[in-house]
Design a protein around this motif. Structure first.
Motif, PDB file in Angstrom:
ATOM      1  N   ARG A 104      -4.387   4.774   0.009  1.00  0.00           N
ATOM      2  CA  ARG A 104      -4.704   6.419   0.043  1.00  0.00           C
ATOM      3  C   ARG A 104      -3.698   7.084  -1.002  1.00  0.00           C
ATOM      4  NH1 ARG A 104      -8.874   7.458   3.433  1.00  0.00           N
ATOM      5  NH2 ARG A 104      -9.121   6.094   5.104  1.00  0.00           N
ATOM      6  N   ARG A 105      -4.338   7.869  -1.758  1.00  0.00           N
ATOM      7  CA  ARG A 105      -3.533   8.804  -2.429  1.00  0.00           C
ATOM      8  C   ARG A 105      -2.919  10.140  -1.746  1.00  0.00           C
ATOM      9  NH1 ARG A 105      -1.090   6.196  -6.715  1.00  0.00           N
ATOM     10  NH2 ARG A 105      -2.619   4.474  -7.374  1.00  0.00           N
ATOM     11  N   THR A 106      -1.451  10.628  -1.587  1.00  0.00           N
ATOM     12  CA  THR A 106      -1.378  11.721  -1.005  1.00  0.00           C
ATOM     13  C   THR A 106      -0.363  12.382  -2.042  1.00  0.00           C
ATOM     14  OG1 THR A 106       0.653  10.800  -0.023  1.00  0.00           O
ATOM     15  CG2 THR A 106      -1.269  10.607   1.271  1.00  0.00           C
ATOM     16  N   PRO A 107      -0.266  13.623  -1.786  1.00  0.00           N
ATOM     17  CA  PRO A 107       0.796  14.408  -2.444  1.00  0.00           C
ATOM     18  C   PRO A 107       2.358  13.705  -2.572  1.00  0.00           C
ATOM     19  CG  PRO A 107      -0.290  15.913  -1.133  1.00  0.00           C
ATOM     20  CD  PRO A 107      -0.614  14.599  -0.557  1.00  0.00           C
ATOM     21  N   ALA A 108       2.667  13.110  -1.479  1.00  0.00           N
ATOM     22  CA  ALA A 108       3.879  12.149  -1.636  1.00  0.00           C
ATOM     23  C   ALA A 108       3.898  10.906  -2.269  1.00  0.00           C
ATOM     24  CB  ALA A 108       4.418  12.064   0.039  1.00  0.00           C
ATOM     25  N   GLY A 109       2.623  10.394  -2.571  1.00  0.00           N
ATOM     26  CA  GLY A 109       2.485   9.136  -3.266  1.00  0.00           C
ATOM     27  C   GLY A 109       1.511   8.207  -2.682  1.00  0.00           C
TER      28      GLY A 109
ATOM     29  N   ARG B 168      -7.971   2.263  18.962  1.00  0.00           N
ATOM     30  CA  ARG B 168      -7.642   2.000  17.584  1.00  0.00           C
ATOM     31  C   ARG B 168      -6.033   2.349  17.228  1.00  0.00           C
ATOM     32  NH1 ARG B 168      -9.844   6.356  12.755  1.00  0.00           N
ATOM     33  NH2 ARG B 168      -9.436   4.912  11.074  1.00  0.00           N
ATOM     34  N   LEU B 169      -5.716   1.499  16.301  1.00  0.00           N
ATOM     35  CA  LEU B 169      -4.020   1.578  15.949  1.00  0.00           C
ATOM     36  C   LEU B 169      -4.271   1.671  14.414  1.00  0.00           C
ATOM     37  CD1 LEU B 169      -1.205  -0.663  17.325  1.00  0.00           C
ATOM     38  CD2 LEU B 169      -1.714  -0.488  14.717  1.00  0.00           C
ATOM     39  N   VAL B 170      -3.579   2.791  13.938  1.00  0.00           N
ATOM     40  CA  VAL B 170      -3.333   2.885  12.433  1.00  0.00           C
ATOM     41  C   VAL B 170      -2.009   2.833  12.167  1.00  0.00           C
ATOM     42  CG1 VAL B 170      -3.717   4.507  10.821  1.00  0.00           C
ATOM     43  CG2 VAL B 170      -5.516   4.261  12.357  1.00  0.00           C
ATOM     44  N   ALA B 171      -1.483   2.043  11.155  1.00  0.00           N
ATOM     45  CA  ALA B 171      -0.075   2.164  10.660  1.00  0.00           C
ATOM     46  C   ALA B 171      -0.229   2.617   9.400  1.00  0.00           C
ATOM     47  CB  ALA B 171       0.589   0.537  10.931  1.00  0.00           C
ATOM     48  N   ARG B 172       0.827   3.490   8.898  1.00  0.00           N
ATOM     49  CA  ARG B 172       0.763   3.904   7.517  1.00  0.00           C
ATOM     50  C   ARG B 172       2.181   3.505   7.138  1.00  0.00           C
ATOM     51  NH1 ARG B 172      -1.945   7.932  10.344  1.00  0.00           N
ATOM     52  NH2 ARG B 172      -4.164   8.073   9.629  1.00  0.00           N
ATOM     53  N   VAL B 173       2.341   3.058   5.608  1.00  0.00           N
ATOM     54  CA  VAL B 173       3.535   2.931   5.009  1.00  0.00           C
ATOM     55  C   VAL B 173       3.307   3.274   3.407  1.00  0.00           C
ATOM     56  CG1 VAL B 173       4.463   1.231   6.488  1.00  0.00           C
ATOM     57  CG2 VAL B 173       3.041   0.456   4.628  1.00  0.00           C
ATOM     58  N   PRO B 174       4.598   3.592   2.880  1.00  0.00           N
ATOM     59  CA  PRO B 174       4.485   4.008   1.698  1.00  0.00           C
ATOM     60  C   PRO B 174       4.220   3.021   0.830  1.00  0.00           C
ATOM     61  CG  PRO B 174       6.590   4.265   2.315  1.00  0.00           C
ATOM     62  CD  PRO B 174       5.825   3.816   3.566  1.00  0.00           C
ATOM     63  N   ALA B 175       3.435   2.885  -0.511  1.00  0.00           N
ATOM     64  CA  ALA B 175       3.196   1.506  -1.216  1.00  0.00           C
ATOM     65  C   ALA B 175       4.543   1.186  -1.928  1.00  0.00           C
ATOM     66  CB  ALA B 175       1.803   1.869  -2.018  1.00  0.00           C
ATOM     67  N   ALA B 176       5.162   2.023  -2.329  1.00  0.00           N
ATOM     68  CA  ALA B 176       6.484   1.674  -2.949  1.00  0.00           C
ATOM     69  C   ALA B 176       7.638   2.140  -2.070  1.00  0.00           C
ATOM     70  CB  ALA B 176       6.385   2.478  -4.256  1.00  0.00           C
ATOM     71  N   SER B 177       8.750   1.388  -2.428  1.00  0.00           N
ATOM     72  CA  SER B 177       9.984   1.435  -1.827  1.00  0.00           C
ATOM     73  C   SER B 177      10.655   2.884  -2.133  1.00  0.00           C
ATOM     74  CB  SER B 177      10.892   0.283  -1.972  1.00  0.00           C
ATOM     75  OG  SER B 177      11.350   0.231  -3.396  1.00  0.00           O
ATOM     76  N   ALA B 178      11.608   3.110  -1.263  1.00  0.00           N
ATOM     77  CA  ALA B 178      12.247   4.615  -1.530  1.00  0.00           C
ATOM     78  C   ALA B 178      13.218   4.440  -2.893  1.00  0.00           C
ATOM     79  CB  ALA B 178      13.223   4.950  -0.384  1.00  0.00           C
ATOM     80  N   ALA B 179      13.517   3.336  -3.287  1.00  0.00           N
ATOM     81  CA  ALA B 179      14.277   3.174  -4.360  1.00  0.00           C
ATOM     82  C   ALA B 179      13.277   3.096  -5.697  1.00  0.00           C
ATOM     83  CB  ALA B 179      14.964   1.831  -4.418  1.00  0.00           C
ATOM     84  N   ASP B 180      11.997   2.580  -5.450  1.00  0.00           N
ATOM     85  CA  ASP B 180      11.160   2.621  -6.774  1.00  0.00           C
ATOM     86  C   ASP B 180      10.743   4.178  -6.819  1.00  0.00           C
ATOM     87  OD1 ASP B 180      11.382  -0.037  -7.158  1.00  0.00           O
ATOM     88  OD2 ASP B 180       9.754  -0.555  -5.741  1.00  0.00           O
ATOM     89  N   ILE B 181      10.429   4.949  -5.683  1.00  0.00           N
ATOM     90  CA  ILE B 181      10.131   6.120  -5.926  1.00  0.00           C
ATOM     91  C   ILE B 181      11.257   7.091  -6.411  1.00  0.00           C
ATOM     92  CG2 ILE B 181       9.473   8.370  -4.603  1.00  0.00           C
ATOM     93  CD1 ILE B 181       8.192   6.506  -2.354  1.00  0.00           C
ATOM     94  N   GLY B 182      12.329   6.721  -6.136  1.00  0.00           N
ATOM     95  CA  GLY B 182      13.659   7.582  -6.801  1.00  0.00           C
ATOM     96  C   GLY B 182      13.829   7.359  -8.177  1.00  0.00           C
ATOM     97  N   SER B 183      13.462   6.010  -8.908  1.00  0.00           N
ATOM     98  CA  SER B 183      13.643   5.795 -10.075  1.00  0.00           C
ATOM     99  C   SER B 183      12.355   5.955 -10.967  1.00  0.00           C
ATOM    100  CB  SER B 183      14.025   4.172 -10.063  1.00  0.00           C
ATOM    101  OG  SER B 183      12.795   3.696  -9.693  1.00  0.00           O
ATOM    102  N   GLY B 184      11.464   6.547 -10.222  1.00  0.00           N
ATOM    103  CA  GLY B 184      10.201   7.099 -11.022  1.00  0.00           C
ATOM    104  C   GLY B 184       9.296   5.855 -11.420  1.00  0.00           C
ATOM    105  N   ALA B 185       9.360   4.674 -10.639  1.00  0.00           N
ATOM    106  CA  ALA B 185       8.614   3.481 -10.825  1.00  0.00           C
ATOM    107  C   ALA B 185       6.904   3.702 -10.304  1.00  0.00           C
ATOM    108  CB  ALA B 185       9.248   2.429 -10.024  1.00  0.00           C
TER     109      ALA B 185
END
Length: 394
Positions: free
Chosen positions: A323-328, A377-394
């Motif tokens: 999914r796409r969110t404002p945070a990524g 129902r169990l729902v787990a959400r994680v960012p698709a990119a790591s914090a380092a990749d997000i910080g570097s603009g990857a």
């Protein structure tokens, strides 16, 4: 350990002896008063009193100096007052000996200054050290021949006293660093124990549940279908061996589960429990960071284990969406069953879900687990990119 580190108290008689000897080295500068007693031409009574006074001075000085590094006094104010009183006695004795026996005894004020720096906190020592030096200078003007040695004694008194304040601060800082290092070591050990507890729960809970199910199947098949029972026993052996490997890797800290492997394991476990499994065709989108994928893999393992053990479900649906969110970009794993059970007795979150929530939080994600329609129902959400990749603009 034969020596004593800075900031450490002697732990045995040998270490105490070493510290005493190291401190006693600096008493060599008392050679002037000793030489005066031996060759100064004093009367026998004066010599006896001089030796007694010198011995009392050395003992008093050593007692004060050995207060260095002791920051555990219950009442700092009373402790400082006691030290000030002891220093006053030491200074009075030095003045009396210098006025009575001559200028050679003025060197005692150097030791008074050093004891001030060693035994008093800096806020007090910055006044007592100059005070001892001023008293030294004043007596040098009064004692015959004292002017000749005044400059040679004032400099060591000032430098020695303030040098000891530096040593005292160094000792206190070293002790604080040792305590901080011990605290960090305890926290690291606690964190490692939590990690190991989570890993073992997730690994063994899933594997043992599967072994139990297959053992029951093998027991039911054994009388009429020995061949099928033998296959179940072979599966039990395979699962047991894999569980042993997983536990070893978890203990070593190297295990990083993959979604593809966990989806395959989930299908086997659900099928063995006679639960219809609907699983995604693709394990995970390309480019997902390892940390996020590992967190989702643990979530899938824990969810399927709960479905098999607690739900009594007939059907289980596993979905993996991006999914796409404002945070990524966010990866969302949902595991839904139609059973009547929950994650734990009385609906309370068990150790597995608690540990899983901690894993997802470390990966920057979140966990939802609640009843949904006619099941759980169990729902787990994680960012698709790591914090380092997000910080570097990857």
């Amino acid at each position: 350990m034969s020596g004593v580190g800075i900031g450490q108290r002697p732990e045995n008689r040998r270490q105490q002896t070493v510290k005493v000897m190291w401190t006693a080295i600096w008493l060599v500068f008392l050679s002037a008063p000793v030489n005066d007693l031996l060759h100064g031409g004093h009367a026998v009574a004066v010599q006896v009193l001089g030796w007694a006074g010198l011995a009392a001075f050395v003992v008093w000085y050593m007692l004060l100096l050995f207060r260095t590094g002791r920051g555990d006094r219950t009442n700092a104010v009373l402790g400082a007052l006691a030290v000030l009183g002891a220093l006053a006695v030491l200074a009075a004795e030095s003045a009396l000996l210098a006025l009575t026996l001559g200028r050679e005894w003025l060197v005692l004020f150097v030791y008074v200054s050093i004891a001030s720096g060693a035994a008093l906190p800096l806020r007090l020592a910055r006044w007592t050290i100059p005070g001892a030096s001023v008293l030294l200078g004043a007596l040098a003007l009064v004692v015959p021949g004292g002017r000749a040695v005044m400059a040679a004694l004032l400099v060591p008194a000032l430098l020695g006293g303030f040098a000891m304040t530096g040593v005292r601060e160094l000792i206190r800082t070293t002790v604080a660093l040792r305590e901080a290092r011990a605290t960090v070591a305890r926290l690291a050990a606690n964190e490692e124990r939590l990690r190991l507890a989570r890993d073992l729960h997730d690994l063994l809970g899933h594997s043992l549940s599967l072994i139990t199910l297959k053992s029951e199947l093998a027991g039911r098949m054994l009388p009429d279908h020995p061949d099928k029972a033998a296959r179940q026993v072979a599966d039990i052996e395979q699962v047991s061996r894999q569980a042993l490997v997983d536990v070893r890797e978890a203990v070593s800290g190297y295990r990083r589960p993959r979604l593809a492997e966990e989806l395959a394991g989930a299908e086997v476990a659900l099928t063995a429990a006679r639960i219809v499994a609907e699983l995604p065709a693709e394990p995970a989108p390309n480019g997902v960071c390892e940390e996020s994928e590992a967190a989702l893999a643990w979530a899938l393992r824990e969810a399927v284990t709960n479905v098999v053990r607690h739900s009594g479900a007939r059907r289980c649906v596993v979905e993996l969406l991006e999914r796409r969110t404002p945070a990524g970009a966010v990866l969302e794993l949902s595991v839904e069953d139609d059973g009547s059970g929950g994650p734990a007795p009385a609906g309370a979150p068990g150790n597995g879900l608690t540990g899983l929530a901690e894993r997802l939080e470390k990966a920057g994600g979140a966990l939802e687990a609640n009843r949904f329609r006619h099941g759980f129902r169990l729902v787990a959400r994680v960012p698709a990119a790591s914090a380092a990749d997000i910080g570097s603009g990857a």
